[in-house]
Design a protein around this motif. Structure first.
Motif, short mmCIF file in Angstrom:
data_model
loop_
_atom_site.label_atom_id
_atom_site.label_comp_id
_atom_site.label_asym_id
_atom_site.label_seq_id
_atom_site.Cartn_x
_atom_site.Cartn_y
_atom_site.Cartn_z
N MET A 95 -12.07 -17.38 -22.70
CA MET A 95 -11.59 -16.78 -23.94
C MET A 95 -12.71 -16.08 -24.70
O MET A 95 -12.53 -15.04 -25.31
N PHE A 117 -13.22 -12.75 -23.28
CA PHE A 117 -12.15 -11.84 -23.71
C PHE A 117 -12.48 -11.24 -25.07
O PHE A 117 -12.40 -10.02 -25.27
N TYR A 131 -15.16 -8.63 -24.97
CA TYR A 131 -14.69 -7.29 -24.58
C TYR A 131 -13.92 -6.61 -25.72
O TYR A 131 -13.92 -5.39 -25.83
N HIS A 171 -8.69 -10.40 -13.79
CA HIS A 171 -9.63 -10.45 -14.91
C HIS A 171 -10.09 -9.06 -15.31
O HIS A 171 -10.31 -8.79 -16.50
N LEU A 187 -7.36 -7.73 -17.42
CA LEU A 187 -7.34 -8.45 -18.69
C LEU A 187 -8.44 -7.98 -19.62
O LEU A 187 -8.20 -7.72 -20.81
N TYR A 188 -9.64 -7.81 -19.09
CA TYR A 188 -10.77 -7.41 -19.92
C TYR A 188 -10.68 -5.93 -20.31
O TYR A 188 -11.15 -5.53 -21.39
N ALA A 190 -8.51 -6.00 -23.20
CA ALA A 190 -9.26 -6.47 -24.36
C ALA A 190 -10.02 -5.33 -25.02
O ALA A 190 -10.10 -5.25 -26.26
#
Length: 208
Positions: free
Chosen positions: A1, A4, A7, A145, A148-149, A152
């Protein structure tokens, strides 16, 4: 987290430096309110997404050629000087938020997109910064990932967009019409300054 949120901070940092898009958001916020300033930033985010896709697919090597760089610098020069002069010309006009045409929202969105997509500094910034970030992320994490990043980073861009839209639209409520005109003129001069810089870079690539 924590990675995250790191980013997310990176996304804010990428958007925060004062440049053509932020200057345009200030002008749009003053004369059009929150919605127009926000859409300028949203259009710029679409351009950022294009650059991110370019990095993902490795097309940036084509954009590093002298011909393409000269073309991008020249186009950016034209767009910025044109919009800067237009901002100065309209600086003395009365601010009328209630008389903005409905299709202006679409224009504000594409205005932000054009400013960002035609800015070689944005291109180099994204290809350089995000390219290196992507390379590190891919080597460290799996595809989920990476996505996801990347999301972010866009959250950070969105947070900055809303913040700039709120600040610029608030100027209209606390400043006089004369000061609003001065700010719009300064914003226009800023855009012209960036445009001249782009023109100098294009000249250097062509003749030096």
């Amino acid at each position: 987290m924590s990675a995250f949120f790191g980013y997310v901070i990176l996304g804010i940092s990428l958007a925060a430096p004062i440049g053509p898009v932020n200057a345009a958001q200030i002008t749009k916020g003053i004369y059009g309110g929150f919605g127009h300033a926000w859409l300028v930033g949203l259009g710029a985010m679409l351009a950022d997404a294009v650059y991110m896709a370019i990095v993902y697919f490795g097309v940036f090597h084509f954009l590093e050629t002298p011909f393409m760089q000269t073309l991008l610098w020249s186009f950016g020069c034209f767009v910025l000087i044109y919009t800067g002069v237009d901002s100065i010309i309209n600086a003395g006009k009365e601010v009328k938020m209630n008389k903005i045409k409905g299709d202006s929202y679409k224009k504000s969105f594409f205005y932000g997109f054009l400013l960002s997509i035609s800015n070689p500094l944005s291109m180099m910034f994204w290809l350089g910064i995000f390219g290196s970030v992507l390379a590190k992320t891919v080597s460290t994490y799996d595809l989920d990932h990476v996505i996801l990043y990347s999301l972010a980073i866009f959250i950070g861009l969105f947070i900055w967009d809303v913040t700039m839209a709120f600040i610029s639209s608030s100027f209209k409520k606390i400043l006089t019409a004369k000061l609003l005109g001065v700010i719009s003129a300064i914003s226009g001069l800023s855009l012209i300054g960036f445009g001249v810089y782009f023109g100098v870079q294009a000249f250097k690539l062509l003749f030096l």
